[in-house]
Structure formats: C-alpha cells, structure tokens
Design a protein around this motif. Structure first.
Motif: not given
Length: 253
Positions: A97-100, A75-80, A56-59
């Motif tokens: 990737d970027y998941l909304l 490590c690799r990252v998928i943002l949510t 998650d981006i906002q923490m």
C-alpha cells in the motif's frame, strides 16, 4: 497466523513515533524496531526477520525506492510519503500500500489489513496438501460454460464470480486482488493468468499490476483511470493498447 513483524523507517523522529504507536495498537502487528537510517534498515531486515517494512521514500542516504530494489522479495513494503507524485513509482514495485502523510489511523489500519490478507493468503498456499493442490488449481482456472461467470480459487474455497461485478484486478507478486463493489477477493493466481482468463472485449490490462473492466470506468485523466473510489495508473507499456481499445469501444458499430 503469527503476528507480522514490522520495521519503521523514516528520517523524521516524529513520523517514527506516530507509526510505532499505530503498530502497537493493532494486535496482528508486532513492532520490532524503528530507524532514521536507510542503511541501518537494510541490516535490520536481515537480522530481525522483518515481515513488513513501513518505508519513507525521501531519505538522505538512500531513497525508499532504492531500498526496495536492494531488498527485493525479502519483506513486504508499505510506502509512506508526503508527496503524491511518488505513488505510481511505488506501485511499479508491487508495494502492499501507499500511505500519504499525514497518516490517519483509520487509513493506516486499512493498509495493515491489506498486509494481513496478503500474508494469510501466502500462508494458505503453503498449507494446502500437495495432493489436493493440482485439483484445486484446475477447478479455480475453469471458466463456466455461461459466458458471464468465472470460478476463482480463494484460499481453500472456489468462488463464483459474475464478470459484470468485477471492477478491476490488482496484481501483487504471486497473487491478485479482485475488486467488486461489495468485496475484495484474494486469489493465488498471478496477473498474467487473470489476463488470459478474462474476456478481452470486456477487460484490458492497463499496467503491469492492473486489469480494469472497461464499462466500469468513471473517468480518465492523464495517465490515471478512476473507477469508483480507486485511482488506477496507466503504465507507459500499456498506454497505446489501452487508447486503441478505447477508440474501438467508442467507434460506432
């Protein structure tokens, strides 16, 4: 290929539950742990040999972007995230990737497949016999005498590509994804080498991670380029050159 070891990081317990459930439904993903703490996530990456981080981006303690900067290439990252405005910043860091949010399972699965392809390609790079690697690389970088054809190394194959079929190229660390209307080809070639290989009158670098085909542009809005279903960011460093190239294309001969 071994399963991809996953860690989920989000300050919302419900989001953790949803992503954990999604991971457990996919056979090539292995759920290792989840946490609501960004600081705890940094420890878990080291302790648990994490391959893929759903972040998650906002923490509250650290943002997802700050976590990525600290981890580097560990490590690799998928943002949510629930906020679209963070997408461009995420791609600056070569995320998978970027998941909304809210995240549908089919969209999650697509991101997981993208991660799987990236790991398979990296694994292939380490299994090619050393004696064969130089010859394969020379073949992959060789352009055909025909001006509209190039040859690209993809895993253990050499793939012939028509330049007119290429929509855009996405750079992801030490490999690239080449997108056409019908397929996505992964190649162990970095974005700089692809930029050198592709003809400049037809292709232009618009971002540190993207090269586009000029004649495949559907629309341009602010700092975004629309090609088929893809939305491609224009980086500040490349904006002036891109606009200059567009002006040359639109200038009557």
């Amino acid at each position: 290929m071994k399963t991809i070891r996953c860690l989920v990081v989000d300050d919302k317990p419900l989001a953790l539950d949803i992503l954990t459930d999604y991971i457990r439904k996919i056979d090539f993903l292995e759920f290792v742990a989840s946490t609501t703490s960004a600081l705890e996530a940094l420890k878990l990456v080291e302790q648990e040999s994490i391959d893929l981080l759903f972040l998650d981006i906002q923490m509250p303690e650290l943002t997802g972007i700050q976590v990525m900067k600290i981890l580097g290439d560990k490590c690799r990252v998928i943002l949510t995230t629930a906020y679209t405005e963070y997408a461009l910043e995420g791609y600056e860091h070569n995320v998978v990737d970027y998941l909304l949010k809210p995240i549908a399972f089919d969209r999650f699965y697509k991101a997981a497949q993208k991660a799987k392809q990236a790991f398979e390609l990296r694994q292939a790079a380490t299994t090619v016999p050393a004696a064969e690697a130089p010859a394969l690389e020379r073949q992959a970088e060789t352009a055909s005498t025909a001006r509209d054809i190039i040859f690209i190394k993809s895993e253990h194959r050499i793939v012939k590509l028509r330049l007119d079929d290429i929509l855009y190229v996405e750079g992801l660390q030490n490999y690239v994804s080449i997108y056409t209307k019908t397929e996505r080809i992964l190649s162990l070639k970095n974005i700089k080498k692809m930029e050198e290989l592709l003809p400049k009158q037809q292709f232009v670098r618009v971002h540190k991670s993207y090269i586009i085909s000029l004649d495949k542009i559907d629309a341009i809005e602010r700092s975004r380029i629309f090609i088929c279903e893809a939305v491609i960011p224009v980086g500040e460093t490349y904006k002036d050159n891109f606009m200059s190239v567009l002006g040359q294309v639109n200038t009557p001969g």
